[in-house]
Design a protein around this motif. Sequence first.
Motif, mmCIF file in Angstrom:
data_model
loop_
_atom_site.group_PDB
_atom_site.id
_atom_site.type_symbol
_atom_site.label_atom_id
_atom_site.label_comp_id
_atom_site.label_asym_id
_atom_site.label_seq_id
_atom_site.Cartn_x
_atom_site.Cartn_y
_atom_site.Cartn_z
ATOM 1 N N ARG A 379 0.313 -1.593 -0.040
ATOM 2 C CA ARG A 379 -0.057 0.304 0.247
ATOM 3 C C ARG A 379 0.372 1.277 0.190
ATOM 4 O O ARG A 379 0.680 2.285 -0.519
ATOM 5 C CB ARG A 379 -0.925 -0.253 1.096
ATOM 6 C CG ARG A 379 -2.433 -0.108 1.055
ATOM 7 C CD ARG A 379 -2.135 -1.923 0.744
ATOM 8 N NE ARG A 379 -3.448 -2.445 -0.275
ATOM 9 C CZ ARG A 379 -3.401 -4.035 0.027
ATOM 10 N NH1 ARG A 379 -3.092 -4.747 -0.245
ATOM 11 N NH2 ARG A 379 -4.982 -4.036 -0.199
ATOM 12 N N LEU A 380 2.121 1.025 0.703
ATOM 13 C CA LEU A 380 2.728 2.233 1.004
ATOM 14 C C LEU A 380 3.398 2.682 -0.471
ATOM 15 O O LEU A 380 3.654 3.985 -0.785
ATOM 16 C CB LEU A 380 3.817 1.942 2.244
ATOM 17 C CG LEU A 380 3.941 2.049 3.186
ATOM 18 C CD1 LEU A 380 4.869 1.773 4.523
ATOM 19 C CD2 LEU A 380 3.519 3.305 3.706
ATOM 20 N N GLY A 383 1.241 4.458 -2.604
ATOM 21 C CA GLY A 383 0.283 5.535 -2.228
ATOM 22 C C GLY A 383 -0.920 5.445 -1.811
ATOM 23 O O GLY A 383 -1.591 6.653 -1.707
ATOM 24 N N GLN A 385 -3.304 4.499 1.625
ATOM 25 C CA GLN A 385 -3.407 4.509 3.413
ATOM 26 C C GLN A 385 -4.212 2.900 3.308
ATOM 27 O O GLN A 385 -4.556 2.141 3.215
ATOM 28 C CB GLN A 385 -4.315 6.252 3.563
ATOM 29 C CG GLN A 385 -3.888 7.138 3.448
ATOM 30 C CD GLN A 385 -5.019 7.988 3.490
ATOM 31 O OE1 GLN A 385 -6.045 7.665 3.558
ATOM 32 N NE2 GLN A 385 -4.363 9.218 3.485
ATOM 33 N N ALA A 470 7.326 5.518 6.748
ATOM 34 C CA ALA A 470 5.738 5.064 6.416
ATOM 35 C C ALA A 470 5.362 6.904 8.154
ATOM 36 O O ALA A 470 5.893 6.644 8.569
ATOM 37 C CB ALA A 470 5.170 4.524 7.561
ATOM 38 N N ARG A 471 4.623 7.283 7.191
ATOM 39 C CA ARG A 471 4.114 8.598 7.940
ATOM 40 C C ARG A 471 2.854 8.029 9.402
ATOM 41 O O ARG A 471 1.428 7.704 8.171
ATOM 42 C CB ARG A 471 3.009 10.125 6.895
ATOM 43 C CG ARG A 471 4.459 10.224 6.809
ATOM 44 C CD ARG A 471 3.430 11.237 5.275
ATOM 45 N NE ARG A 471 3.619 10.977 4.051
ATOM 46 C CZ ARG A 471 1.982 11.258 3.359
ATOM 47 N NH1 ARG A 471 2.609 12.632 3.535
ATOM 48 N NH2 ARG A 471 1.626 10.390 2.768
ATOM 49 N N ASP A 499 -0.557 8.483 5.936
ATOM 50 C CA ASP A 499 0.259 6.572 5.278
ATOM 51 C C ASP A 499 -0.023 5.734 6.356
ATOM 52 O O ASP A 499 -1.305 4.563 5.689
ATOM 53 C CB ASP A 499 1.407 6.068 5.291
ATOM 54 C CG ASP A 499 2.531 6.832 4.073
ATOM 55 O OD1 ASP A 499 1.655 8.161 3.351
ATOM 56 O OD2 ASP A 499 3.594 7.938 4.423
#
Length: 701
Positions: A379-380, A383, A385, A470-471, A499
């Motif tokens: 998923r990261l 792009g 979430q 990752a955020r 993210d």
Amino acid sequence: MTELAGLLRIRVAVEAPQHSGLSGPLDYLSERALAPGSLVRVPLGRRELMGIVWPGESEGQVEASMLRPILAELEGLQPLSAAWCQLLEFAASYYQRSIGELALAVLPPQLRELDSAQLRARLKKLDKFLATPADASAPAPARPTLNPAQQQVLDELDALLNAARDRAPAPVLLYGITGSGKTEVYLRAAEHALAQGRQVLVLVPEINLTPQLEARFAERFGGLQADGAAGHRIVSLHSALTPAQRLRNWLAAHMGEADLVLGTRLAVFASMPRLGLIVVDEEHDPSYKQQDGARYSARDLAIYRAHQEKIPVILGSATPSLESWQKANEGRYKRLLLPGRIGGGALPRVRLFDMKRLPLSKGVTTALTAPLLEALRQRLARGEQSLIFLNRRGYAPVLHCAECNWKSDCPHCSAWRVFHKGDRTLRCHHCGFTERVPSACPTCGNQDIAPLGRGTERLEEQLQEQLPGARVLRIDADSSKHKGELEAQLAAVHSGEVDILVGTQMVTKGHDFRRITLVAAVNPDGALFSSDFRAPERLFALLMQAGGRAGRDAEAAARSEMWVQTWHPEHALYKSLQSHDFEAFAKSQLAERESAGLPPFAHLALLRAEARTVEAALGFLKAASAFAQALPEARGTLIYPAIPMSVARVANVERLQMLVEAGSRGDLQRLLWHWMPELHLLKREHKGVLRWAVDVDPLAI
């Protein structure tokens, strides 16, 4: 209202102490006639307090010379309506509270403190507020096109809204899967009610959903309307408002100036003279049940209020409560369906990950399994979430010493204190007792004390370790306790600045996250084996809601997934979840409930007692049981022995409960009506009892 020697005898509802046993309005004397629903100041004992002139004739035989005169009338405010008084009288009677206690408790606190001059000043401020609309010039946005299912539902709702008011329409159960466009149906139904000059009441279960829904309604109704008319006035009512805001919004609704009222459970009591439609969003949510004081259900009172005022009520949910579902099965509710997602998108594919297949090794594998981490990396890379759902806040449920087996129990409660790493505290989530984390085991001095289990705080830390760059954002009651924090966090998610979102049930309800394509539920198995018969229903609803946050954008729906990491993938609940089959789950649960004689096929009440010692609480409950079982009204009811509550001690107070079961609602209410006066007398005899309360239709047992 009776005339006595030039003075009028009037009934006034006052907030008498519960231990007084006064359940109805009290008689006072007035020099002139006062309309029912008027607010007055009256003496009670040595106190002076607010009261409400109550409809009906006095029933007592107290001599006029024994009565005290009212002190003043609160002038400038139109009286509360007869329908409002009837709603409060019903609620007080059904939930076994005094009329005055409940009626005064649901009014804004500031209103109860004002005199006539102060009220006039507040009304002037309200006039200024109403004279400056938020954005009357902005045109209302284009309305989305309804799909055939939405149009069919709206046509049926229109028929109810346009029907003659000679009888109450059946409540509408709007059963629509997550992402099926229920909110748009609410907006259109509200639009049609507003066009008739009526007010609309919209209830939501959580405070954090109110600003979001308020924004949707303000966007649609607050600006310039298509016909050139000015926008509608929208106000909210919930506990996060300041006292001044709550009073202002309540006054706007009471005076008929607010067209739309959005709020949490307390808003069901909002005074609205032109009420024409009630919407209860996520009607299954347990937050609609008050858990202290008058333990009312806002959903059930919304249904009663709609019936009383002969207006439609819409109960919306993707996972309706089994009580509502059964009433729809019986034809008492009108069931309307929204079976597909907006844009034709699919529901997320549910993957049951069998934890028993994991290799036995220590570390983060029990929460963040290697396959889940790989799915998050995918998923990261795209792009997109992800949402990780864990319904336990804090860093870890408990601190533990491996040498002597000490655990961070709370000295005041029969519960563990949770380890919060951010501020290095051990915090009890029941009584609030907080201490700094000890540098060594308090029992044996071992310095190697470690967290046991996992909360959202620890999960956030582990995600940052495993997926550097990752955020990660955590949303729970701890991370969003300051004003404005939650709104800022949700805005960051919506704008794509996050993210991976980690959260408790706060993030699973109602939020329209467009970029989330993966939802993972970590360790949800605890509710499968709970002693509470409603635990499976709550777990299924929570997981369905959590899964519904994924794939809400139709283009991403095909690749959206929900992962459930479980030790029991063969469980029937997870099988129904995997096929998104609420109807099969409801059918099996209702069959179990019927065979066991549980709600909705039986009616329950709990008598709870709190005391400094177990013996004192038990003595009170045993005496109460003996009295009740000797009553003729006890025939057809079953009174179970007293047992400790699930958390038996909170803040050094022992808590016990006794369950009463009846085959019909009428049998239960008759027993309670005859039982309550004796319970007040028993409390005076059993001095060790601090508090007692009756909970009608309890949710947690």
